[in-house]
Motif scaffolding. Structure first.
Motif, PDB file in Angstrom:
ATOM      1  N   VAL A 320      18.543 -18.093   2.268  1.00  0.00           N
ATOM      2  CA  VAL A 320      17.623 -17.365   3.139  1.00  0.00           C
ATOM      3  C   VAL A 320      17.505 -15.909   2.704  1.00  0.00           C
ATOM      4  CG1 VAL A 320      17.316 -16.478   5.489  1.00  0.00           C
ATOM      5  CG2 VAL A 320      17.905 -18.888   5.134  1.00  0.00           C
ATOM      6  N   THR A 321      18.630 -15.305   2.341  1.00  0.00           N
ATOM      7  CA  THR A 321      18.622 -13.924   1.856  1.00  0.00           C
ATOM      8  C   THR A 321      17.688 -13.768   0.667  1.00  0.00           C
ATOM      9  OG1 THR A 321      20.904 -13.550   2.597  1.00  0.00           O
ATOM     10  CG2 THR A 321      20.029 -12.058   0.919  1.00  0.00           C
ATOM     11  N   LEU A 322      17.807 -14.672  -0.289  1.00  0.00           N
ATOM     12  CA  LEU A 322      16.986 -14.603  -1.501  1.00  0.00           C
ATOM     13  C   LEU A 322      15.520 -14.928  -1.195  1.00  0.00           C
ATOM     14  CD1 LEU A 322      19.422 -16.403  -3.982  1.00  0.00           C
ATOM     15  CD2 LEU A 322      19.034 -13.945  -3.739  1.00  0.00           C
ATOM     16  N   ALA A 323      15.306 -15.960  -0.373  1.00  0.00           N
ATOM     17  CA  ALA A 323      13.932 -16.383  -0.079  1.00  0.00           C
ATOM     18  C   ALA A 323      13.172 -15.345   0.737  1.00  0.00           C
ATOM     19  CB  ALA A 323      13.953 -17.719   0.668  1.00  0.00           C
ATOM     20  N   ALA A 324      13.896 -14.558   1.541  1.00  0.00           N
ATOM     21  CA  ALA A 324      13.246 -13.549   2.380  1.00  0.00           C
ATOM     22  C   ALA A 324      13.025 -12.235   1.640  1.00  0.00           C
ATOM     23  CB  ALA A 324      14.077 -13.303   3.635  1.00  0.00           C
ATOM     24  N   GLY A 325      13.425 -12.188   0.374  1.00  0.00           N
ATOM     25  CA  GLY A 325      13.140 -10.994  -0.413  1.00  0.00           C
ATOM     26  C   GLY A 325      14.350 -10.256  -0.940  1.00  0.00           C
ATOM     27  N   GLY A 326      15.560 -10.721  -0.592  1.00  0.00           N
ATOM     28  CA  GLY A 326      16.771 -10.072  -1.081  1.00  0.00           C
ATOM     29  C   GLY A 326      16.952 -10.277  -2.569  1.00  0.00           C
ATOM     30  N   ASP A 327      17.788  -9.437  -3.155  1.00  0.00           N
ATOM     31  CA  ASP A 327      18.042  -9.477  -4.595  1.00  0.00           C
ATOM     32  C   ASP A 327      19.448 -10.019  -4.839  1.00  0.00           C
ATOM     33  OD1 ASP A 327      16.427  -7.994  -7.005  1.00  0.00           O
ATOM     34  OD2 ASP A 327      18.546  -8.190  -7.464  1.00  0.00           O
ATOM     35  N   GLY A 328      19.581 -10.960  -5.762  1.00  0.00           N
ATOM     36  CA  GLY A 328      20.901 -11.507  -6.049  1.00  0.00           C
ATOM     37  C   GLY A 328      20.802 -12.883  -6.664  1.00  0.00           C
ATOM     38  N   GLY A 329      21.921 -13.598  -6.652  1.00  0.00           N
ATOM     39  CA  GLY A 329      21.959 -14.929  -7.256  1.00  0.00           C
ATOM     40  C   GLY A 329      23.100 -15.748  -6.690  1.00  0.00           C
ATOM     41  N   VAL A 330      23.597 -16.698  -7.487  1.00  0.00           N
ATOM     42  CA  VAL A 330      24.597 -17.646  -6.985  1.00  0.00           C
ATOM     43  C   VAL A 330      26.013 -17.322  -7.445  1.00  0.00           C
ATOM     44  CG1 VAL A 330      22.907 -19.514  -6.847  1.00  0.00           C
ATOM     45  CG2 VAL A 330      24.252 -19.232  -8.938  1.00  0.00           C
ATOM     46  N   PHE A 331      26.203 -16.240  -8.188  1.00  0.00           N
ATOM     47  CA  PHE A 331      27.539 -15.881  -8.656  1.00  0.00           C
ATOM     48  C   PHE A 331      28.507 -15.668  -7.493  1.00  0.00           C
ATOM     49  CE2 PHE A 331      29.087 -14.744 -12.901  1.00  0.00           C
ATOM     50  CZ  PHE A 331      28.055 -15.211 -13.687  1.00  0.00           C
ATOM     51  N   ALA A 332      28.241 -14.646  -6.685  1.00  0.00           N
ATOM     52  CA  ALA A 332      29.132 -14.313  -5.571  1.00  0.00           C
ATOM     53  C   ALA A 332      29.250 -15.457  -4.565  1.00  0.00           C
ATOM     54  CB  ALA A 332      28.661 -13.028  -4.889  1.00  0.00           C
ATOM     55  N   PRO A 333      28.129 -16.113  -4.159  1.00  0.00           N
ATOM     56  CA  PRO A 333      28.272 -17.256  -3.260  1.00  0.00           C
ATOM     57  C   PRO A 333      29.160 -18.363  -3.832  1.00  0.00           C
ATOM     58  CG  PRO A 333      26.004 -16.523  -3.270  1.00  0.00           C
ATOM     59  CD  PRO A 333      26.708 -15.737  -4.336  1.00  0.00           C
ATOM     60  N   SER A 334      29.083 -18.597  -5.141  1.00  0.00           N
ATOM     61  CA  SER A 334      29.918 -19.624  -5.759  1.00  0.00           C
ATOM     62  C   SER A 334      31.401 -19.269  -5.657  1.00  0.00           C
ATOM     63  CB  SER A 334      29.535 -19.799  -7.236  1.00  0.00           C
ATOM     64  OG  SER A 334      28.220 -20.274  -7.370  1.00  0.00           O
ATOM     65  N   LEU A 335      31.731 -18.020  -5.939  1.00  0.00           N
ATOM     66  CA  LEU A 335      33.124 -17.587  -5.856  1.00  0.00           C
ATOM     67  C   LEU A 335      33.616 -17.653  -4.409  1.00  0.00           C
ATOM     68  CD1 LEU A 335      32.944 -14.509  -8.259  1.00  0.00           C
ATOM     69  CD2 LEU A 335      33.953 -16.745  -8.754  1.00  0.00           C
TER      70      LEU A 335
END
Length: 426
Positions: A320-335
């Motif tokens: 949701v963060t990414l889809a709503a316009g936030g910047d980032g990826g799956v690195f931190a969520p994966s960890l």
């Protein structure tokens, strides 16, 4: 030696010397930028999170403020173009005419910073990767002789950025190879090797500590079957996260008004943060907290439900963060997911089967395993996890779970969020 041969030899030497210089410059700029972004994000995220814990209303306000700021910056400062994450890097390396514009450096730096400090449930890693890749892309455009080394110089920036964030030059080099370039040449080794050496040298100079201070002394061979189980569970979780990201991004694309995306994304994110503050930002503060208390954790139904709920919600709020316009990826969520998955798995094994596994080990193994399956890069995940803890005791177990998780995920769903190409209507 003929005169023409001498000229050719001198020309090759000049190009080589210039590549060495530009690689060192890229390495320094990319790593310096990564360190500044990392430290500033950690500092302000702690301040904002403490404020939200003291006054819950900020859990409602921060996501909306962050996503709105990013939107207005894109509209009025950054050419009205959304950041597309690491796919921008792929597009640049596969298309000779498609270059990363210089504004991508401040765009990803600022937007990644704002996303995390205001509670966006992702991390600054991909923001750093794209900004660092842009440094390499800009450098290769400065001289005609660098044009044919575009991918190598982009990889130099990426490798230096990863090294700066995670303290592992090997992980930086491997990420550039496994995820970006997918091929090795002498020039690749030269440019990335110099860049990561400069980045690591900078880390040593400023005495940058590892992200997680973890004291690991041993592991037991009788736990290998449980490691394999953790690898399988990590692969399943990685597929769940990948499909969640793809699904939610697809749903948000159906919303035509960007302001409506911001409102919807803020509502979902705020509700999740009120329920589970551990989901705030990249979540490294939560990992550090459970690392310090993991051995004292008593298994209860409420703890299991809490951990399971966090594992279910993290991919959703990150998406949701990414889809709503936030910047980032799956690195931190994966960890983050890996650490909590390892904790839950170890506690359940010890409580239900008297397995006597080391909880802290499972948390570290989980981080490597989920990351490996999420980005399809087991060697990067291995050395990145070792760099996070600055401890190589778990080298073989992490290697095992990284490969088990990767192939578990590939058997179920062969794509990652990086490689998936949505079908278009004809």
């Amino acid at each position: 030696m003929t005169k023409s041969a001498k000229i050719k030899k001198n020309h090759s030497f000049i190009i080589l010397k210039k590549l060495v210089i530009v690689s060192a410059l890229i390495g320094f700029l990319s790593s310096f930028m990564g360190i500044v972004l990392k430290r500033s994000t950690e500092y302000y995220e702690d301040i904002f999170l403490e404020r939200a814990n003291n006054h819950l209303v900020f859990y409602l306000l921060f996501p909306f403020i962050g996503l709105s700021l990013i939107y207005f910056l894109r509209q009025y400062v950054f050419r009205k173009k959304e950041n597309k994450g690491i796919k921008e890097v792929f597009d640049s390396t596969t298309n000779k005419t498609n270059n990363l514009p210089a504004y991508k450096i401040p765009s990803h730096f600022i937007n990644g910073f704002l996303t995390v400090i205001f509670g966006g449930s992702t991390g600054i890693e991909i923001s750093t990767v794209v900004a660092a890749a842009t440094i390499g892309s800009v450098a290769q455009r400065k001289k005609n002789i660098f044009r044919k080394y575009k991918t190598e110089l982009i990889c130099a920036g990426v490798a230096a950025g990863i090294t700066a964030l995670f303290g592992s030059p090997i992980a930086g080099l491997l990420f550039a190879y496994e995820v970006i370039s997918k091929k090795i040449s002498n020039i690749f080794l030269l440019t990335t090797g110099i860049a990561v050496a400069i980045a690591y040298g900078l880390l040593l100079t400023i005495n940058e500590p590892p992200l997680f201070a973890i004291h690991i002394t041993t592991w037991h061979t009788n736990a290998i079957p449980y490691f394999i189980l953790l690898g399988i569970l990590a692969g399943l979780n990685a597929v769940y996260m990948t499909k969640t990201v793809l699904f939610i991004k697809g749903q948000f694309l159906k919303i035509n008004t960007h302001f409506h995306k911001i409102i919807l994304g803020s509502i979902i994110l705020s509700a999740a943060l009120l329920l589970f503050p551990q989901l705030y930002g990249e979540g490294y503060h939560s990992i550090k907290s459970i690392i310090n208390s993991s051995n004292q954790s008593l298994v209860s139904l409420s703890l299991v439900v809490t951990l399971a709920s966090i594992l279910i919600l993290k991919p959703i709020v990150s998406s949701v963060t990414l889809a709503a316009g936030g910047d980032g990826g799956v690195f931190a969520p994966s960890l983050f997911i890996g650490a909590f998955l390892g904790l839950l798995t170890a506690l359940c094994l010890n409580h239900l089967f008297d397995s006597d596994v080391i909880v802290l080990n499972f948390m570290v193994l989980g981080m490597g395993a989920v990351l490996s399956a999420s980005i399809n890069a087991p060697f990067t995940a291995l050395f990145l996890t070792l760099g996070l803890t600055n401890n190589y005791t778990l080298f073989l177990p992490i290697l095992l779970v990284c490969f088990v998780s990767k192939y578990t995920a590939k058997m179920i769903f062969p794509h990652t969020v990086y490689s998936f190409i949505p079908k278009t209507a004809h």
